[in-house]
Design an enzyme around this catalytic site. Sequence first.
Site, PDB file in Angstrom:
ATOM      1  N   ARG A  23      29.614  46.563  31.847  1.00 23.01           N
ATOM      2  CA  ARG A  23      28.427  45.711  31.780  1.00 23.01           C
ATOM      3  C   ARG A  23      28.048  45.386  30.340  1.00 23.01           C
ATOM      4  O   ARG A  23      27.318  44.433  30.080  1.00 23.01           O
ATOM      5  CB  ARG A  23      27.246  46.397  32.473  1.00 23.01           C
ATOM      6  CG  ARG A  23      27.347  46.387  33.993  1.00 23.01           C
ATOM      7  CD  ARG A  23      26.186  47.103  34.648  1.00 23.01           C
ATOM      8  NE  ARG A  23      26.277  47.003  36.102  1.00 23.01           N
ATOM      9  CZ  ARG A  23      25.589  47.754  36.938  1.00 23.01           C
ATOM     10  NH1 ARG A  23      24.736  48.663  36.474  1.00 23.01           N
ATOM     11  NH2 ARG A  23      25.726  47.608  38.241  1.00 23.01           N
ATOM     12  N   GLU A  35      36.369  45.649  38.370  1.00 25.54           N
ATOM     13  CA  GLU A  35      36.179  45.447  39.808  1.00 25.54           C
ATOM     14  C   GLU A  35      37.395  45.896  40.609  1.00 25.54           C
ATOM     15  O   GLU A  35      37.256  46.452  41.697  1.00 25.54           O
ATOM     16  CB  GLU A  35      35.857  43.980  40.106  1.00 25.54           C
ATOM     17  CG  GLU A  35      34.494  43.527  39.607  1.00 25.54           C
ATOM     18  CD  GLU A  35      33.339  44.268  40.233  1.00 25.54           C
ATOM     19  OE1 GLU A  35      33.522  44.936  41.271  1.00 25.54           O
ATOM     20  OE2 GLU A  35      32.222  44.188  39.689  1.00 25.54           O
ATOM     21  N   LEU A  78      44.504  56.656  40.081  1.00 31.71           N
ATOM     22  CA  LEU A  78      43.611  55.719  40.764  1.00 31.71           C
ATOM     23  C   LEU A  78      44.101  55.377  42.167  1.00 31.71           C
ATOM     24  O   LEU A  78      43.331  54.919  43.006  1.00 31.71           O
ATOM     25  CB  LEU A  78      43.463  54.425  39.951  1.00 31.71           C
ATOM     26  CG  LEU A  78      42.494  54.487  38.768  1.00 31.71           C
ATOM     27  CD1 LEU A  78      42.666  53.261  37.877  1.00 31.71           C
ATOM     28  CD2 LEU A  78      41.057  54.589  39.250  1.00 31.71           C
ATOM     29  N   GLY A  79      45.405  55.589  42.417  1.00 35.06           N
ATOM     30  CA  GLY A  79      45.954  55.308  43.738  1.00 35.06           C
ATOM     31  C   GLY A  79      46.056  53.818  44.037  1.00 35.06           C
ATOM     32  O   GLY A  79      45.721  52.983  43.206  1.00 35.06           O
ATOM     33  N   TYR A 118      35.611  38.826  47.206  1.00 29.34           N
ATOM     34  CA  TYR A 118      34.693  39.696  46.471  1.00 29.34           C
ATOM     35  C   TYR A 118      34.977  39.663  44.968  1.00 29.34           C
ATOM     36  O   TYR A 118      34.073  39.424  44.153  1.00 29.34           O
ATOM     37  CB  TYR A 118      34.779  41.145  46.973  1.00 29.34           C
ATOM     38  CG  TYR A 118      34.095  42.099  46.033  1.00 29.34           C
ATOM     39  CD1 TYR A 118      32.706  42.169  46.004  1.00 29.34           C
ATOM     40  CD2 TYR A 118      34.814  42.889  45.143  1.00 29.34           C
ATOM     41  CE1 TYR A 118      32.052  43.005  45.108  1.00 29.34           C
ATOM     42  CE2 TYR A 118      34.178  43.721  44.248  1.00 29.34           C
ATOM     43  CZ  TYR A 118      32.787  43.785  44.240  1.00 29.34           C
ATOM     44  OH  TYR A 118      32.143  44.591  43.343  1.00 29.34           O
ATOM     45  N   ASP A 136      30.820  43.254  49.019  1.00 22.84           N
ATOM     46  CA  ASP A 136      31.662  44.423  49.279  1.00 22.84           C
ATOM     47  C   ASP A 136      30.949  45.319  50.293  1.00 22.84           C
ATOM     48  O   ASP A 136      29.951  44.928  50.902  1.00 22.84           O
ATOM     49  CB  ASP A 136      31.972  45.166  47.979  1.00 22.84           C
ATOM     50  CG  ASP A 136      30.729  45.783  47.333  1.00 22.84           C
ATOM     51  OD1 ASP A 136      29.604  45.533  47.841  1.00 22.84           O
ATOM     52  OD2 ASP A 136      30.879  46.519  46.346  1.00 22.84           O
ATOM     53  N   CYS A 207      12.605  45.151  54.939  1.00 20.55           N
ATOM     54  CA  CYS A 207      13.774  45.730  55.613  1.00 20.55           C
ATOM     55  C   CYS A 207      13.440  46.071  57.058  1.00 20.55           C
ATOM     56  O   CYS A 207      12.578  46.908  57.335  1.00 20.55           O
ATOM     57  CB  CYS A 207      14.241  46.976  54.863  1.00 20.55           C
ATOM     58  SG  CYS A 207      15.651  47.786  55.640  1.00 20.55           S
TER      59      CYS A 207
END
Length: 350
Positions: A23, A35, A78-79, A118, A136, A207
């Site tokens: 960021r 991302e 990280l796979g 996304y 997401d 909500c």
Amino acid sequence: MLEQIREPLLSWYKENKRSLPWREDPTPYHVWISEIMLQQTRVEAVKEYYARFLFALPELKDLAECPEERLLKLWEGLGYYNRVKNMQKAAREVMEQYDGRLPADYEKLLKLPGIGSYTAGAVASIAYGIPRPAVDGNVLRVITRITENPEDILKQSMKKKTEEALLEIMPKDCPGDFNQSLMELGATVCVPNGMAKCQCCPVARVCQAYAHGTVMEYPKKAAKKQRKIEERTVLVIQNGQEFAISKRPPKGLLAGLYELPNKEGYLTEEEILSFVKGLHLIPLHIREAGEAKHIFSHVEWRMKGYFIKVAATEEKKVGSLIFVDRKESRGKYPIPSAFSAYRKFIEEDF
């Protein structure tokens, strides 16, 4: 209803957003890398990988030109290695088609390998200020609770509807902040595990799930198909100060990575010794190395390991096996985390 969340969400985000490295300098390349890394990986875990990756490959050009083995080593831990392979494919297309800069166009981003709606929405909105949603799992959870939507969030049609609804209310002057405010709310307040922190939520007053006490009933998901269970025997073979590894096929699970030798099923010690002798190696010692399991998206490995010491040979390659020293196994060859329970036998003296 959703129009009412925009202003309180943005105000809350401005005051409460976490300080995250991607960021601080949200260039298109930085947003894209972060991302992709954040998919199915915790934020705290990603920070270290992100810093290491950008130190090694600071520009998109570096990613495009990086040798695959080095790239996979940078990604190790990280796979889901196809993510980084697709990133490199996309980087090469960007070098060829867009002069080395990710296009400031949502539809063009969407056509690049490994970039779905996304990621395209995140890069477009955060890096370029283009009003496109980035939906997401966090965002779907937030929106379905706010609206008490009973649809299955695993369905593509549900995601599409959510994207369309958010596109209508997205602020034109700060779409990136709006997307990130939804992500942040889902990650820190409207959390996936355990009760949501509704008392801290800036949009609790609108909500529906909060109003009706049904927060924990959302989102709705269809039951996942049960994973296939595979039993495997993992071999840690020591030859002097070197250890055996082999390279997996170029396609399929863990494609192109290095692994510890392993066989389908649970082998007996006699079967293991017979296998080692069949490689023209002389086993001197064998002992159990413990049990472990590793869960992939559609399959679960249940492993039993054995440590085998063989009579020293100067051969560097035996059949499909190659022998490497400890330092090489750590720094050069990408060995997936599926074998992490047995790495200690390589990295320590036993």
